[in-house]
Design an enzyme around this catalytic site. Structure first.
Site, mmCIF file in Angstrom:
data_model
loop_
_atom_site.group_PDB
_atom_site.id
_atom_site.type_symbol
_atom_site.label_atom_id
_atom_site.label_comp_id
_atom_site.label_asym_id
_atom_site.label_seq_id
_atom_site.Cartn_x
_atom_site.Cartn_y
_atom_site.Cartn_z
ATOM 1 N N LYS A 57 1.169 -1.243 0.196
ATOM 2 C CA LYS A 57 -0.197 -0.078 0.112
ATOM 3 C C LYS A 57 0.713 1.180 -0.161
ATOM 4 C CE LYS A 57 -3.903 -2.182 2.418
ATOM 5 N NZ LYS A 57 -4.684 -2.089 3.631
ATOM 6 N N SER A 73 -0.738 0.949 5.777
ATOM 7 C CA SER A 73 -0.736 -0.115 6.923
ATOM 8 C C SER A 73 -1.993 -0.958 6.847
ATOM 9 C CB SER A 73 -1.381 0.762 8.278
ATOM 10 O OG SER A 73 -1.492 0.042 9.442
ATOM 11 N N ASP A 74 -1.703 -2.204 7.527
ATOM 12 C CA ASP A 74 -2.583 -3.314 7.101
ATOM 13 C C ASP A 74 -2.945 -4.329 8.540
ATOM 14 O OD1 ASP A 74 -4.219 -4.555 5.085
ATOM 15 O OD2 ASP A 74 -3.576 -6.236 5.947
ATOM 16 N N GLN A 75 -4.166 -4.687 8.741
ATOM 17 C CA GLN A 75 -4.532 -5.493 9.968
ATOM 18 C C GLN A 75 -5.033 -6.771 9.678
ATOM 19 O OE1 GLN A 75 -7.612 -4.683 12.985
ATOM 20 N NE2 GLN A 75 -5.810 -3.983 14.389
ATOM 21 N N ALA A 110 0.564 -4.075 10.705
ATOM 22 C CA ALA A 110 1.779 -3.584 10.188
ATOM 23 C C ALA A 110 1.826 -2.313 9.701
ATOM 24 C CB ALA A 110 2.136 -4.802 9.040
#
Length: 198
Positions: A57, A73-75, A110
């Site tokens: 991203k 960011s990613d979850q 992250a």
């Protein structure tokens, strides 16, 4: 000669939760959609998936805005090594919460900061351990009807009524569970040359 003005800051995310969190740092920023395929790769572990997507991203937005400092960011909710994404529907959210009741779920969040113009790139991961109560079907139904958290990994929003679903949260970066680990983000932004307290 380097400019004395800080580079523009972009949040590579359309998440309202991440936008609200980033506003806490009181830095001017814009938002850009990253347009990244979030499909897990075969056999990909949840922390690896979160890291890969956060970096993808940030890089996708940085490619369009090379002079900007970009946050991605990613979850991923990690239930015994299985990635649980955003449910999208009431039925899938019900199934996720039934599977998580009485268990510990690790929310892998992250964050990546990338600036093509300076060659800066850093990536970090916050793992938040969340223990869910032994929820009844009626409690699950009440919660989902009240909050409709269908755009949240793991079908729960701890910053709202979802806190009543939980027995414990263990984290060294308290905003990570909401979707953006601000302690790690602030550290990386300082390293990228953006002053936070000046």
């Amino acid at each position: 000669m380097p400019s004395s003005l800080p580079r523009p800051l972009l949040l590579g995310s359309t998440s309202v939760y991440r936008r609200e969190l980033l506003q806490r740092l009181r830095l001017p920023f814009d938002v850009a959609a990253p347009d990244v395929d979030e499909t897990p790769q075969p056999g990909e572990r949840p922390p690896d998936l979160a890291r890969r997507l956060a970096l993808a991203k940030a890089r996708a937005v940085a490619a369009r805005h090379p002079e900007a400092v970009v946050i991605g960011s990613d979850q991923v909710a990690d239930l015994g090594g299985e990635p649980l994404g955003k449910p999208g529907t009431h039925e899938r959210a019900t199934e996720q919460l039934r599977r998580m009741r009485g268990r510990t779920v690790i929310f892998q969040t992250a964050v990546a900061v990338v600036c093509q113009g300076s060659g800066f790139e850093q990536l970090d991961l916050a793992a938040v351990r969340v223990r869910f109560r032994a929820l009844s079907d009626a409690e699950i139904e009440f919660y989902l009807r009240a909050e409709q958290p269908y755009d949240c990994a793991g079908s729960a929003k701890s910053e709202g009524l979802g806190i009543a679903l939980l027995d414990a949260i263990d984290s060294d970066d308290p905003t990570a569970l909401v979707g953006l680990p601000l302690i790690r983000t602030a550290r990386m932004l300082r390293a990228a040359g953006l002053p936070l307290l000046a």
